[in-house]
Enzyme design. Structure first.
Site, PDB file in Angstrom:
ATOM      1  N   GLU A 249       0.879  -1.176   0.000  1.00 17.10           N
ATOM      2  CA  GLU A 249       0.000   0.000   0.000  1.00 17.10           C
ATOM      3  C   GLU A 249       0.911   1.219   0.000  1.00 17.10           C
ATOM      4  O   GLU A 249       1.491   1.573   1.029  1.00 17.10           O
ATOM      5  CB  GLU A 249      -0.895   0.002   1.249  1.00 17.10           C
ATOM      6  CG  GLU A 249      -1.872  -1.153   1.323  1.00 17.10           C
ATOM      7  CD  GLU A 249      -2.974  -1.077   0.267  1.00 17.10           C
ATOM      8  OE1 GLU A 249      -3.159  -0.017  -0.349  1.00 17.10           O
ATOM      9  OE2 GLU A 249      -3.628  -2.109   0.052  1.00 17.10           O
ATOM     10  N   CYS A 283      -2.358   9.038   2.398  1.00 13.21           N
ATOM     11  CA  CYS A 283      -2.101   8.611   1.018  1.00 13.21           C
ATOM     12  C   CYS A 283      -3.310   8.919   0.153  1.00 13.21           C
ATOM     13  O   CYS A 283      -3.194   9.052  -1.060  1.00 13.21           O
ATOM     14  CB  CYS A 283      -1.803   7.121   0.996  1.00 13.21           C
ATOM     15  SG  CYS A 283      -3.067   6.179   1.854  1.00 13.21           S
TER      16      CYS A 283
HETATM   17  P1  NAP Z   1       8.070   5.400   4.797  1.00 15.25           P
HETATM   18  O1  NAP Z   1       9.184   6.315   4.985  1.00 15.25           O
HETATM   19  O2  NAP Z   1       8.048   4.549   3.587  1.00 15.25           O
HETATM   20  O3  NAP Z   1       8.004   4.510   6.120  1.00 15.25           O
HETATM   21  C1  NAP Z   1       7.021   3.524   6.302  1.00 15.25           C
HETATM   22  C2  NAP Z   1       7.588   2.412   7.140  1.00 15.25           C
HETATM   23  O4  NAP Z   1       8.673   1.823   6.448  1.00 15.25           O
HETATM   24  C3  NAP Z   1       8.120   2.847   8.495  1.00 15.25           C
HETATM   25  O5  NAP Z   1       7.834   1.850   9.451  1.00 15.25           O
HETATM   26  C4  NAP Z   1       9.606   2.902   8.245  1.00 15.25           C
HETATM   27  O6  NAP Z   1      10.374   2.695   9.403  1.00 15.25           O
HETATM   28  C5  NAP Z   1       9.793   1.747   7.307  1.00 15.25           C
HETATM   29  N1  NAP Z   1      11.014   1.790   6.513  1.00 15.25           N
HETATM   30  C6  NAP Z   1      11.726   2.863   6.111  1.00 15.25           C
HETATM   31  N2  NAP Z   1      12.808   2.461   5.404  1.00 15.25           N
HETATM   32  C7  NAP Z   1      12.762   1.108   5.357  1.00 15.25           C
HETATM   33  C8  NAP Z   1      13.599   0.115   4.770  1.00 15.25           C
HETATM   34  N3  NAP Z   1      14.692   0.412   4.088  1.00 15.25           N
HETATM   35  N4  NAP Z   1      13.257  -1.173   4.932  1.00 15.25           N
HETATM   36  C9  NAP Z   1      12.155  -1.506   5.627  1.00 15.25           C
HETATM   37  N5  NAP Z   1      11.333  -0.620   6.201  1.00 15.25           N
HETATM   38  C10 NAP Z   1      11.618   0.682   6.062  1.00 15.25           C
HETATM   39  O7  NAP Z   1       6.669   6.141   4.757  1.00 15.25           O
HETATM   40  P2  NAP Z   1       6.078   7.161   5.834  1.00 15.25           P
HETATM   41  O8  NAP Z   1       6.748   8.454   5.626  1.00 15.25           O
HETATM   42  O9  NAP Z   1       6.070   6.562   7.187  1.00 15.25           O
HETATM   43  O10 NAP Z   1       4.562   7.213   5.375  1.00 15.25           O
HETATM   44  C11 NAP Z   1       4.115   8.049   4.394  1.00 15.25           C
HETATM   45  C12 NAP Z   1       3.952   7.310   3.088  1.00 15.25           C
HETATM   46  O11 NAP Z   1       3.071   6.203   3.264  1.00 15.25           O
HETATM   47  C13 NAP Z   1       3.296   8.164   2.037  1.00 15.25           C
HETATM   48  O12 NAP Z   1       3.907   7.972   0.793  1.00 15.25           O
HETATM   49  C14 NAP Z   1       1.862   7.633   2.003  1.00 15.25           C
HETATM   50  O13 NAP Z   1       1.193   7.879   0.798  1.00 15.25           O
HETATM   51  C15 NAP Z   1       2.071   6.198   2.262  1.00 15.25           C
HETATM   52  N6  NAP Z   1       0.849   5.572   2.780  1.00 15.25           N
HETATM   53  C16 NAP Z   1       0.155   4.742   1.958  1.00 15.25           C
HETATM   54  C17 NAP Z   1      -1.017   4.169   2.407  1.00 15.25           C
HETATM   55  C18 NAP Z   1      -1.797   3.243   1.519  1.00 15.25           C
HETATM   56  O14 NAP Z   1      -2.654   2.543   2.039  1.00 15.25           O
HETATM   57  N7  NAP Z   1      -1.549   3.191   0.224  1.00 15.25           N
HETATM   58  C19 NAP Z   1      -1.498   4.450   3.683  1.00 15.25           C
HETATM   59  C20 NAP Z   1      -0.766   5.314   4.499  1.00 15.25           C
HETATM   60  C21 NAP Z   1       0.415   5.865   4.023  1.00 15.25           C
HETATM   61  P3  NAP Z   1      11.055   3.934  10.191  1.00 15.25           P
HETATM   62  O15 NAP Z   1       9.940   4.753  10.670  1.00 15.25           O
HETATM   63  O16 NAP Z   1      11.823   3.258  11.262  1.00 15.25           O
HETATM   64  O17 NAP Z   1      11.907   4.637   9.183  1.00 15.25           O
END
Ligand code: NAP
Length: 476
Positions: A249, A283
């Site tokens: 997602e 998102c």
């Molecule tokens: P993110 O930076 O991708 O982080 C999401 C999760 O991934 C966090 O738990 C993060 O951990 C982890 N993560 C980061 N780098 C990683 C790696 N190399 N390997 C494994 N895990 C890793 O996203 P965010 O800033 O938290 O959230 C915002 C994004 O989520 C936006 O793009 C939004 O559109 C999207 N989103 C999508 C949906 C959907 O249903 N489509 C819903 C909500 C949000 P850490 O926090 O420890 O870095």
């Protein structure tokens, strides 16, 4: 508040490496908790616990799993206010938003309590061979779940509930900005009857390392991720080594289209929800707002009035509509989008100025005449900024709305159902809100096309993300 250690095998543990990290209240910038940080040995221990617990859970009758899920819904609903306050404290969103999230998050337990008993298969005869074709669904195996900070409860329960319904064990890595809510859900699951070890939570600052490690453990079969498209790509690459079942997602760039035959008051109300729910940190947030030329002025006036009526402040205080963004980076990115658009010709009608003082606040902002070259047209704003453009014809706006690598959700406002349905079908998006600013519903398949993701959460589809289909060709 909640226990702040790792949750492994139904116990609270400090973590093998002993490290901890701080969690802030974004509205005050004060440290509210120090949370244990998991390392590789903890990830192994969590997978061991999940494997051991899954053996029995997967064999139980679906009705038993269903009843545990139903109890989780009851308990979480009864504690909705506590969950909501914790969400606000670590994420910054206003209590109204947090209450909405807590109720939505709990609802996944009820929905999947109902779905758990409906993993229907089928039996038929092969048309050429006459053999029986028996199709059934089995739990896929251990799942690794990685969740974002913007909905610290709901993005977790949207995965946990279907995985429990399917019969899987799991390890969850919550976002480092907001690990407390996920930890606080664990006593609820325990009390509901989820066996120790089935659900494990590993906050960690060694995120990439421990997740990659788990994705290379042969016991893991599913990676379920919600977050940015760039991290999703990284995880898909890691998942390729063991050919894991991916549920992704990812990011969005939602267009919201207002036709000149729309009821403008309803369109503005819908736009407020699509844009301002969760302060735009969603998102699903309306990122590009296209208004048909004839109604652009009237729509803008009404939207500016609605945005101007919102009260910004510490989300825990009464009467506050708009809390703080999650951190300084998110706030600074929003500010950069506004300055970039302005420099390229956009007009700021309200907001657009970063307030002084503590907290990562950004005011409700409306920009008109946003040019196609502005960064915010191509990237997620993730903040309370409505970026308006105008359009002349239906064909033109559909082309512009589809001109993105994302395909999560689009919104259409029109007084004509014929046009509304025609345009909805022409939009290359996994979800469309037609005369509605909210599509999230546990009973509906949530997910995107193109680079917004793979798979669906919720609905009838959600549980099958954690199941494998088996077919037996039988003669008797
Ligand atoms: P993110 O930076 O991708 O982080 C999401 C999760 O991934 C966090 O738990 C993060 O951990 C982890 N993560 C980061 N780098 C990683 C790696 N190399 N390997 C494994 N895990 C890793 O996203 P965010 O800033 O938290 O959230 C915002 C994004 O989520 C936006 O793009 C939004 O559109 C999207 N989103 C999508 C949906 C959907 O249903 N489509 C819903 C909500 C949000 P850490 O926090 O420890 O870095």
């Amino acid at each position: 508040m909640t226990n702040t250690d790792l949750y492994i095998g139904g116990e609270w543990r400090k973590g093998e490496e002993g490290g901890r990290f701080d969690v802030l209240n974004p509205a005050t910038e004060e440290v509210i908790a120090s949370v244990a940080s998991a390392g590789i040995a903890d990830a192994d221990a969590a997978l061991d616990a999940a494997e051991a617990a899954m053996a029995d859970w997967a064999r139980r009758p679906a009705r038993e799993r269903s009843e545990v899920l139903r109890k989780a819904w009851e308990l979480m609903s009864a504690r909705q206010e506590d969950v909501a306050r914790l969400i606000t404290m670590e994420n910054g969103k206003a209590l109204g938003d947090a209450r909405g999230e807590a109720a939505y998050a709990a609802e996944f337990f009820r929905w999947f309590a109902e779905e758990a008993v409906r993993a229907d298969g089928m039996i038929t005869r092969g048309p050429s061979t006459g053999a029986r074709i028996v199709v059934q669904h089995k739990p896929a195996g251990l799942a690794v779940m990685v969740t974002p900070w913007n909905f610290p409860a709901a993005m977790g329960t949207r995965k946990i509930a279907p995985a429990l319904a399917a019969g899987c064990g799991m390890v969850i890595k919550p976002a480092s900005a907001t690990p407390l809510t996920m930890l606080a859900l664990m006593p609820i699951l325990e009390e509901a009857g989820v066996p120790a070890g089935l659900v494990n939570v590993l906050p960690s600052t060694s995120t990439g390392k421990i997740v990659d490690h788990m994705l290379h453990d042969p016991r893991v079969r599913v990676i379920s991720f919600t977050g940015s498209t760039s991290v999703g790509r990284t995880l898909l690459k890691s998942a390729a080594d063991q050919v894991l079942k991916p549920a992704m997602e990812l990011g969005g760039n939602a267009p919201l289209i207002v036709f000149d035959d729309a009821d403008l008051d309803k369109a503005v109300a819908g736009t407020m929800v699509a844009k301002m729910r969760n302060i735009g940190e969603a998102c699903t947030a309306a990122n590009r707002i296209y208004v048909q030329e004839g109604v652009a002025e009237a729509f803008t006036e009404k939207l500016v009035a609605a945005m101007g009526a919102l009260k910004m402040g510490n989300g825990l205080e009464d009467g506050v509509d708009i809390g703080s963004l999650v951190d300084a980076d998110t706030r600074d990115k929003v500010e950069a989008f506004v300055r970039d658009a302005e420099a390229k010709g956009a007009k700021v009608k309200i907001g657009g100025q970063m307030p002084d003082g503590k907290g990562f606040f950004y005011p409700p902002t409306v920009m008109t005449e946003v040019p196609e070259t502005a960064d915010c047209v191509h990237d997620e704003i993730f903040g309370p900024v409505a970026a308006l453009q105008t359009f002349a014809s239906e064909d033109e706006v559909v082309k512009r709305a589809n001109a993105t690598e994302y395909g999560l959700v689009a919104y259409v406002f029109s007084g004509s159902m014929e046009r509304g349905m025609r345009v909805s079908e022409a939009l290359n998006y996994g979800m469309v809100g037609l005369n509605r600013g909210l599509v999230s519903d546990p009973a509906a398949p949530f997910g995107g096309t193109k680079q917004s993701g793979l798979g669906r959460e919720g609905g009838h589809e959600g549980m099958f993300e954690f199941m494998e289909t088996q077919y037996i060709s039988a003669e008797w």
